[in-house]
Design an enzyme around this catalytic site. Structure first.
Site, short mmCIF file in Angstrom:
data_model
loop_
_atom_site.label_atom_id
_atom_site.label_comp_id
_atom_site.label_asym_id
_atom_site.label_seq_id
_atom_site.Cartn_x
_atom_site.Cartn_y
_atom_site.Cartn_z
N ASP A 44 51.96 27.30 -19.71
CA ASP A 44 51.91 25.95 -19.36
C ASP A 44 50.73 25.35 -18.93
OD1 ASP A 44 53.62 24.26 -16.77
OD2 ASP A 44 51.33 24.50 -16.30
N TYR A 49 44.17 19.37 -17.57
CA TYR A 49 43.37 20.73 -17.33
C TYR A 49 42.41 20.68 -18.65
CZ TYR A 49 47.74 22.25 -15.00
OH TYR A 49 48.70 22.32 -14.00
N LYS A 74 51.72 18.10 -19.47
CA LYS A 74 51.88 17.15 -18.55
C LYS A 74 51.26 15.89 -18.67
CE LYS A 74 52.23 20.97 -15.55
NZ LYS A 74 51.13 21.70 -15.92
N HIS A 107 53.09 14.49 -14.04
CA HIS A 107 52.25 15.41 -13.14
C HIS A 107 52.42 15.18 -11.75
CE1 HIS A 107 48.76 18.44 -14.08
NE2 HIS A 107 49.21 18.57 -12.80
#
Ligand code: A2P
Length: 271
Positions: A44, A49, A74, A107
């Site tokens: 994931d 990120y 996401k 998200h």
């Protein structure tokens, strides 16, 4: 360690490897490679990120065939809206070095969630994502996309751990009623409460660690937990939760540990 089934018939592994806050480059590539070698099949990540390139590198280094892996990324806030979301998936795929993801999530419940969801339905139809879903949605956030859209989100990824369980009843009920699988992020509460004495007693009884008990609890709750670690031993430890189960009394005790403890932003405060 059986796969679970999403509402569209796609199978999803029962546990995943989370990469939030793992820095891009060697650190995340090595963590993802270790995780896949240890047996994780769900990885994931997210655009925000900022580690999709390293995640892709780790996937390639693992040597495991792409078809055996379940990769999630996401859509982020800056890319909300129809046209922007359609571009965002291409950017994410290019960074990951993949031609599809298994799951693409919105998200947060963005202001432009209706237009964003319309784009995500297109992304699903074009097979750039084999499943689509949302993250951090409370029941009320689903209303507009369920009214205007033609596809019900297949997954809702939310913060889910024993110390937040007092806040999760409505989400669980809504997702169960609508056949939406819950993925549990921060299932270890960021390691903030790993010395909880009640969980420690249960851990002793089963010969497991506190972390393993918390993860097993998320499995018993029907969720797919996504623990994160950059330590090879702990990466393996977190996967070793399929050879025992919690009894009713254990579950009742853990269910009672909720104290509205969050490790991430509260979706209740968004509107
Ligand atoms: P580390 O990366 O050093 O292992 P969450 O998944 O809830 O966000 O929790 C992640 C945090 O929990 C990280 O700080 C991680 O540290 C730590 N962690 C992950 N697995 C374990 C474990 N089995 N035992 C103790 N701490 C763990």
């Amino acid at each position: 360690m059986d796969d679970k089934l999403l509402q569209n018939g796609v199978t999803i592994p029962p546990i995943g490897f989370g990469t939030w806050k793992i820095p891009d480059g060697e650190v995340v590539a090595s963590a993802v490679e270790s995780a896949i070698r240890a047996g994780y099949r769900l990885i994931d990540t997210a655009m925000i990120y900022k580690n999709e390139a390293g995640v892709g590198e780790g996937i390639r280094r693992s040597g495991v065939d792409r078809s055996e892996l379940f990769i999630t990324t996401k859509l982020w806030y800056v890319d909300q809206g129809y046209d922007a979301a359609l571009k965002a998936i291409d950017t994410s795929l290019s960074k990951l070095g993949l031609d599809y993801v298994d799951l693409y999530l919105m998200h947060w419940p963005f202001e432009k969630r209706v237009e964003s969801w319309r784009a995500m339905e297109e992304i699903y139809k074009s097979k750039k994502a084999k499943s689509i879903g949302v993250s951090n949605f409370l029941p009320r956030h689903f209303e507009s996309i369920l009214e205007s859209g033609s596809i019900t989100p297949m997954v809702n990824q939310v913060e889910f751990h024993p110390f937040l369980y007092d806040q999760l009843g409505d989400i669980q009920e809504f997702c169960n009623e609508n056949n939406i699988l819950i993925e549990a992020y921060s299932p270890l509460a960021h390691a903030h409460n790993l010395d909880d004495p009640a969980i420690h007693e249960i851990a002793k009884k089963h010969g497991k660690s506190n972390a393993q008990i918390q993860l097993r609890w998320s499995i018993e709750k029907g969720t797919v937990p996504i623990p994160k670690s950059t330590n090879t031993d702990r990466i393996k430890e977190n996967l070793n939760i399929f050879d025992f189960s919690l009894d009713d009394e254990d579950i009742k005790t853990i269910d009672g540990l909720g104290k509205n403890m969050r490790t991430c932003a509260d979706p209740n405060e968004l509107d």
